[in-house]
Every structure is written in structure tokens, then in C-alpha cells.
Enzyme design. Structure first.
Site, mmCIF file in Angstrom:
data_model
loop_
_atom_site.group_PDB
_atom_site.id
_atom_site.type_symbol
_atom_site.label_atom_id
_atom_site.label_comp_id
_atom_site.label_asym_id
_atom_site.label_seq_id
_atom_site.Cartn_x
_atom_site.Cartn_y
_atom_site.Cartn_z
ATOM 1 N N LYS A 298 0.803 -1.218 0.000
ATOM 2 C CA LYS A 298 0.000 0.000 0.000
ATOM 3 C C LYS A 298 0.844 1.280 0.000
ATOM 4 O O LYS A 298 0.424 2.296 -0.559
ATOM 5 C CB LYS A 298 -0.945 0.006 1.203
ATOM 6 C CG LYS A 298 -2.044 -1.057 1.140
ATOM 7 C CD LYS A 298 -2.962 -0.945 2.351
ATOM 8 C CE LYS A 298 -3.673 -2.237 2.684
ATOM 9 N NZ LYS A 298 -4.792 -2.561 1.816
ATOM 10 N N GLU B 253 -2.446 6.862 8.228
ATOM 11 C CA GLU B 253 -3.436 7.588 7.445
ATOM 12 C C GLU B 253 -4.363 8.363 8.341
ATOM 13 O O GLU B 253 -4.720 7.911 9.423
ATOM 14 C CB GLU B 253 -4.292 6.595 6.631
ATOM 15 C CG GLU B 253 -3.894 6.512 5.199
ATOM 16 C CD GLU B 253 -4.711 5.498 4.409
ATOM 17 O OE1 GLU B 253 -5.848 5.193 4.800
ATOM 18 O OE2 GLU B 253 -4.193 5.024 3.390
ATOM 19 N N HIS C 64 -14.193 -4.109 8.548
ATOM 20 C CA HIS C 64 -13.539 -3.582 7.350
ATOM 21 C C HIS C 64 -13.674 -4.509 6.156
ATOM 22 O O HIS C 64 -12.877 -4.493 5.239
ATOM 23 C CB HIS C 64 -12.056 -3.288 7.587
ATOM 24 C CG HIS C 64 -11.819 -2.309 8.683
ATOM 25 N ND1 HIS C 64 -12.301 -1.023 8.650
ATOM 26 C CD2 HIS C 64 -11.182 -2.440 9.866
ATOM 27 C CE1 HIS C 64 -11.954 -0.395 9.756
ATOM 28 N NE2 HIS C 64 -11.284 -1.239 10.524
ATOM 29 N N ARG D 223 -7.018 -7.623 -9.682
ATOM 30 C CA ARG D 223 -7.685 -8.896 -9.961
ATOM 31 C C ARG D 223 -9.159 -8.631 -10.145
ATOM 32 O O ARG D 223 -9.624 -7.511 -9.983
ATOM 33 C CB ARG D 223 -7.495 -9.842 -8.771
ATOM 34 C CG ARG D 223 -7.992 -9.171 -7.480
ATOM 35 C CD ARG D 223 -8.002 -10.103 -6.300
ATOM 36 N NE ARG D 223 -8.044 -9.396 -5.038
ATOM 37 C CZ ARG D 223 -9.138 -8.944 -4.449
ATOM 38 N NH1 ARG D 223 -10.302 -9.117 -5.015
ATOM 39 N NH2 ARG D 223 -9.079 -8.311 -3.289
#
Ligand code: ADP
Ligand code: ADP
Ligand code: MG
Length: 663
Positions: A116, A200, A235, A297
Site C-alpha cells: 500500500k 493515514e 472492514h 484482480r
């Protein structure tokens, strides 16, 4: 086009890929583990090869063995499904080296988007907005802590290698940072073998809106609109829809353009998803959106995109992998109507969404149509095991607008029934019917916010449900014809008055029954009901209760009942007094199994002297334990079972020869 492809996965996505391959006349090769030798994807494929043990690391993650099978079987390409090897750059590379096409993007694209932090840096450079925070190389605790302070709380600590909602910690204040960081690092090391973290800004009212993109090897990139995946637990997505409710065309275009820019930045070919997080604190119009991650994907929720565009994404994947150009350009891709998907999971919503395992004894859904699609990896009789993801199936509906799609979903869920494994069907129904969901008042905090509505604390079976269970018990439709037409035979055996005892979440529930000429009088707690059966066929049961007709589905598995009535799903166990554990006993002392299950413990052996009520063995079925007790005083004979043995419904377990009866 490839004449034959191998599918390196299992479950519903493997079945999904097979469907398109078959339509295109492409032969399919399935691979399977010890746990999957009779799985649906194996049944559907043209050929199937065993690749190892039940654990994914011994089978579906064994790139070497899968490549061997592909070569041996002459497959020209490998579709990796999702999960497993689908985002494994080394595997994509190994395929290329072996001269087998990997149905997915190039290895370098997977690598750039795999972590990420790196993905965010690439996107930032390309001019795609990313969530504010820190994604640098310096991973010392002090540096991360300073960056979190600078970003401003609350912050999210995210494992750069994370996925599936794992490896994330919300930190509310600076004082909590270090302990959260350490626990997140431990989890990331254990799950992904990589403890690197990014920081974040934590958005307090976000929507998850992602864009489906497609690229080919000729430099074309298009977007196939968005999916709103804001309904999440832990999540992880549970309900997805397209288009995103309330998203205006201008913002849709802006997000689509940003996604295409992101894909072009890495020279992407194949199907991909750019996940954005949208800050809807000040409403959705003109809300800021940020790149979160890219999934390189096909995604679980791709069917909603197929429903609104009328396109087959697996077909596009195959074409791109074969070197063809994208079949359509941007202006030819149209958005029609609205689609909603719900993920049916084997899990116990009330128990923190704990995954469940077991054999599916019944699974029925409405017939597929242009309004309803079912993507499933299982059928009745199949097992949900501990080895893989507990997703059972996806139900997808489409209509001209959101309201219609919701109505279709409500109907589809109402006509769906599943027994044998606890599932989230009623939880999904509660979401679909929730007024806030109907208003499209969405954000990722939805499920937590409305927890009490979605999982009502009152778990007692209602009087309606108990009445339904009692009627189902009294009206067995084994023969398929209506027992109420020729009732003498069976009614004779019953007392005029009797009590049926059911066990629900809360304990024992009694239903007093008085037989009358044309109906029954039920006594539940201190209330009386006049009840008769209107219709019983298959799993359907209609009863008249105090003049009101109610319809339900009742699935019976031995003494266990799974009942579906409106949006509720209830599990009841019919408790037979006298032989708790309910071996049907006769005067001769023959004990039979009340239901199929597994013997978990045997407390006696042949020749033992027992008294009435002595526990003989424990059976495990439907996640409950049933103690089989001696029906009378006597000697145990004919007992040949041991712990671990499976027993079928009605099997003779043992016999108690009455004291004084012997010889
Ligand atoms: P999405 O659900 O948006 O497609 P996720 O990152 O949550 O993306 O995971 C995709 C799916 O891949 C999951 O639903 C799960 O079924 C599967 N999956 C994820 N990790 C694994 C794994 N390690 N092994 C097997 N399947 C996995
Ligand atoms: P994964 O790889 O596990 O899918 P993501 O980065 O896609 O991880 O995040 C998963 C989910 O976590 C998102 O869909 C969203 O609900 C939530 N989430 C992620 N980042 C943030 C953030 N910065 N603020 C609030 N919620 C977030
Ligand atoms: Mg994600």
C-alpha cells in the site's frame, strides 16, 4: 483464444469462471485440495486434478504444483480467481516463464500495487489524490509516532502488506499510539510476514466507492463505473451496489478519470479495481475522494458491475489475456438500472460474525432471471470447512432503479433458505429492510451504528415461530400428501393434550397443544391461539393463527428446525422429554439417533449397568450437544460406537435390556 484454461482457485469464483469459459467453448481444468474432492467447482469443470492437502498452503497456494498441472493438462492460461495466488507477482512471472498466460495484469503491475505504501507513492506522483498521512521508508516507532501526531488524530495504522481488513488499528489519541502500533505490527508479521506500516488520517464518515477499470495490452484503458461497498463489518464488505446512490455524473466522471489515470500510470492490462475512500462528512456532492488501494484482480463484487453494464467481465479478462483489444471504448459503455449484491456467509452475526462450519443440509433460492442472479460455490450436501473463506454465495438483484433492486432483493432473500450451518441470511435481510439503508444513508460505520436494529437483543423465538414449529412437528409431510385429509392414523397415537418443548437461544420453550375437531388450541406462555395448517408442501408451511394467515419455510433436520418467516431466521430444537438427547426409545430399550451427527463422547460400554437417566453418550449436531440418556434401568448391549463416529438419522445406537428382563 485459449482452447483450455486452468482455474487456480475454488468456491464461487472458480464456478463463475467456468461458466464463461463454457459459454465460449473453452475447456476448463480445476484443481482441488483434499477437502474439495467433491466440491462444486470440481463437479463443474471438464477435468480436475488433486494438488494437495486441505490447508491452502499445501494446495491452492502451491504455485509449483499448479504450474505442473497446467503444463501436464495442456492449459494455455491460468485464471487465479481471487484470494490465493491472484495477487502474487512471482506466480504471474512464473506463468509467463512457463509460456502460460496469466489471466491478470503483468507481474510488475501486481508488484507496484501489492504494497500500500508504494502504491500510494506511485498514485501521488501520477496526480491521483491519496489519503493524507505518511507512507515512508523510516519505520522507527518514533518516526511513525511523530507522523501520526502531525497527521492529526484519529489516525489509522495500516500494514502496507495488509488485506481482507486485517492489519489495521484505529488510534484515537497520541497516548495510545505506541501500544496500537506494536499490536498491529505483531498481527502484520503473523499474517503477512511484513511489519511495515503506513499512517493515514482516519475519516470519521467515509464511503467506500471503488471504480472498476479494464486495460488491454494495446494501451487502452476504460472504467466500468463504480460500486459502493460502504456496508462493511470488520472492514470487510457485506453488501455492495452500483451505481453509488446519490453520486452525480460529474463526480462519477471525475472518479472514473482518476481511476483511468491510476491504471495508465502503471501500464495496466486486465481487470482491476481502484478503491477510493470518500469523505462524506459534508455530504456526497463534491466530496473529496482519495485513492486507498488497487486490487489487481477480479473482485468478489464484480457481478453488480456486470448487471448494470450488461458485460461479462470474465470474458473481457480472457480476451485481454489472449492479446485482444478491449471490446468497447469508453463512450460505448453504458450504465443501466441498479444492482445490489449481498454476501451470504456462514457466520454468526450476533457472535461477532464468528465463522461457522458444517454441512449444508438445505439450500434453496429463487430461479435466476434478469432480476436475480446467484453466484454460489456450494449446493445442499456440501461442507463449509475451517480451511477456507466462509462465504457461501452471493445473491445479486437488478432493476430499473434502486427501489426496484431493493424490492427484488427483499423478495429473493424471502425465498432463500439455508440450513445445517448458521448463516447471516437474517442479518442481510435486516440491512436491506433498514430505513437508513433504504434512504441510502450510507457510510462504513453503518453496521456498527445500527447494530441494535440489525441484531435485535431479544433473541427469543416469537410465539409465531413456536406455533410454526409446533405445526411443522405435528404435520409431517413425509409422504408428500396432506396428512390432514386422513388424519386418523397418526392422530390416534397422540394424546388429546400434549406439550411440545423447543429449545431456542434462551432455553426451553413449551407449547401446550389441545387437539380439537378442525384445529388446535395452542398455549404459549399465558396466551392461547387457535391454529390450523392451511398448506404444507416441501419446505413451505402456511398456517392460520387466530384468523391470520402466515407463511414460512421450515427445514427439518432430525429434531432440529430452521425456520424462515418474513425477515427472521430461527433455529429451534425439539426437545423430547424422557430421553433428553432424545433417543427415540421403546419399551424394549432400543435407542436410535434423533438426528445425523457425530458422536463426541461415549460414557458407557457394553455390559454396564445403568439406571434411567444415566448419560450414555453425547452427540454433536447443529452446533449443539445432545446427551443421550438411558430410557430405563438395565444393562447396555449392542454398543459399538466410539467418539468421532458419524451416525445417521434413526441409526440404532445401543439397547438397554431392562433389569429383570434378562434371561
Ligand atoms: P474484496 O472482498 O474487495 O474482493 P478482499 O481483499 O477483502 O477484497 O479479499 C478478497 C477475497 O479473497 C476475500 O473475500 C476472500 O474470500 C479471499 N481471500 C483473501 N485472502 C485470502 C487468503 N489468504 N486465502 C484465501 N482467500 C483469500
Ligand atoms: P484492505 O486491503 O484490507 O481491503 P483497505 O485499505 O482497502 O484495506 O481498507 C479496508 C477498509 O477500511 C475500507 O473499505 C474502509 O472501510 C476502511 N478504511 C481504510 N482506510 C480508511 C481511512 N483512512 N479512514 C477510514 N476508514 C478507512
Ligand atoms: Mg480494500
Amino acid at each position: 483464444m485459449f482452447p483450455k484454461i486452468l482455474i487456480a482457485g475454488r468456491g464461487e469464483i472458480a464456478c463463475r469462471v467456468i461458466r464463461t469459459a463454457r459459454k465460449k467453448g473453452i475447456r476448463t481444468v480445476a484443481v482441488y485440495s483434499d477437502a474439495d474432492s467433491t466440491a462444486r467447482h470440481v463437479r463443474l469443470a471438464d477435468e480436475a486434478h488433486h494438488i494437495g492437502g486441505a490447508a491452502a498452503s499445501d494446495s491452492y497456494l502451491r504455485a509449483d504444483i499448479i504450474l505442473e498441472v497446467a503444463k501436464k493438462s495442456g492449459a494455455g492460461a491460468i485464471h487465479p480467481g481471487y484470494g490465493f495466488l491472484s495477487e502474487n507477482a512471482d506466480f504471474a512471472e512464473a506463468c509467463e516463464k512457463a509460456g502460460i498466460a496469466f489471466i491478470g495484469p503483468g507481474a510488475d503491475c501486481i508488484r507496484s500495487m501489492g504494497l500500500k505504501d508504494r502504491a500510494k507513492e506511485i498514485m501521488k506522483k501520477a496526480g491521483v489524490p491519496v489519503v493524507p498521512g505518511y507512507q515512508g521508508k523510516d519505520q522507527t516507532a518514533e518516526k511513525l509516532h511523530r507522523q501520526a501526531d502531525k497527521t492529526g488524530y484519529p489516525v489509522l495504522i495500516k500494514a502496507v502488506a495488509g488485506g481482507g481488513g486485517k492489519g489495521m488499528r484505529l488510534v484515537e489519541k497520541s497516548a495510545d499510539f505506541i501500544s496500537s502500533l506494536e499490536s498491529c505490527q505483531r498481527e502484520a508479521t503473523a499474517s503477512f510476514g511484513n511489519s511495515d506500516m503506513l499512517i493515514e488520517k482516519y475519516l470519521t464518515r467515509p464511503r467506500h466507492i471503488e471504480i472498476q477499470i479494464f486495460g488491454d495490452t494495446h494501451g487502452n484503458v476504460v472504467y466500468l463505473y463504480e460500486r459502493d461497498c460502504s456496508l462493511q463489518r470488520r472492514h470487510q464488505k457485506v453488501v455492495e451496489e452500483a451505481p453509488a446512490p446519490g453520486l452525480c455524473d460529474e463526480m462519477r466522471r471525475a472518479m472514473g478519470k482518476a481511476a483511468v489515470t491510476a491504471a495508465r500510470a502503471i501500464g495496466y492490462a486486465g481487470a482491476g479495481t481502484i478503491e477510493f475512500i470518500v469523505d462524506v462528512e459534508g455530504g456526497l456532492d463534491d466530496a473529496p475522494f482519495y485513492f486507498m488501494e488497487m486490487n489487481t484482480r477480479l473482485q468478489v463484487e464484480h457481478p453488480v458491475t456486470e448487471m448494470i453494464t450488461g458485460l461479462d467481465l470474465v470474458d473481457w479478462q480472457l480476451r485481454v489475456a489472449a492479446g485482444e483489444k478491449l471490446p468497447l471504448c469508453q463512450t460505448d459503455i453504458t450504465l443501466r438500472g441498479h444492482a445490489i449484491e449481498v454476501r451470504l456467509y456462514a457466520e454468526d452475526a450476533e457472535n461477532n460474525f464468528m465463522p461457522q462450519t458444517g454441512r449444508i443440509s438445505h439450500f434453496s433460492c429463487p430461479a435466476q432471471s434478469r432480476h436475480f442472479r446467484l453466484d454460489s460455490g456450494v449446493e445442499a450436501g456440501d461442507e463449509i470447512s475451517i480451511h477456507y473463506d466462509p462465504m457461501i454465495a452471493k445473491l445479486i438483484t437488478w432493476d430499473h432503479d434502486r427501489d426496484g433492486a431493493l424490492r427484488q432483493m427483499s423478495m429473493a432473500l424471502g425465498e432463500t433458505a439455508l440450513a445445517g450451518v448458521r448463516c447471516n441470511l437474517d442479518f442481510l435481510g435486516a440491512i436491506i429492510h433498514h430505513p437508513a439503508f433504504r434512504r441510502a444513508d450510507l457510510d462504513t460505520g453503518f453496521i456498527d451504528r445500527f447494530r441494535d436494529d440489525l441484531m435485535p437483543p431479544d433473541r427469543q423465538a416469537s410465539h409465531m415461530i413456536l406455533a410454526l414449529a409446533a405445526m411443522a412437528e405435528l404435520a409431517p409431510s413425509r409422504t408428500g400428501n396432506d396428512p390432514w385429509d386422513h388424519s386418523n392414523g397418526w392422530r390416534m397415537n397422540l394424546d388429546l393434550k400434549t406439550i411440545l418443548t423447543f429449545v431456542d437461544h434462551d432455553g426451553m420453550r413449551d407449547v401446550g397443544i389441545t387437539y380439537r375437531d378442525s384445529d388446535f388450541l395452542l398455549m404459549i406462555e399465558d396466551r392461547e391461539y387457535e391454529v390450523r395448517v392451511l398448506r404444507q408442501s416441501g419446505t413451505g408451511l402456511d398456517i392460520m393463527i387466530d384468523g391470520n394467515k402466515i407463511s414460512a419455510k421450515v427445514i427439518r433436520d432430525g429434531q432440529d428446525f430452521t425456520l424462515f418467516h418474513e425477515t427472521t431466521m430461527s433455529y429451534l430444537h425439539h426437545y423430547l422429554p424422557g430421553a433428553e438427547g432424545e433417543g427415540e426409545t421403546t419399551g424394549s430399550g432400543i435407542i436410535t439417533t434423533p438426528m445425523p451427527g457425530k458422536v463426541s463422547q461415549v460414557m458407557v460400554k457394553d455390559g454396564d449397568e445403568v439406571t434411567e437417566g444415566t448419560p450414555l453418550m453425547i452427540l454433536e449436531a447443529m452446533k449443539m450437544e445432545h446427551t443421550i440418556k438411558a430410557p430405563l434401568d438395565g444393562i447396555v448391549t449392542g454398543l459399538s460406537l466410539a467418539a468421532g463416529d458419524q451416525v445417521t438419522d434413526g441409526e440404532i445406537l445401543a439397547r438397554i435390556i431392562a433389569a429383570g428382563d434378562n434371561e
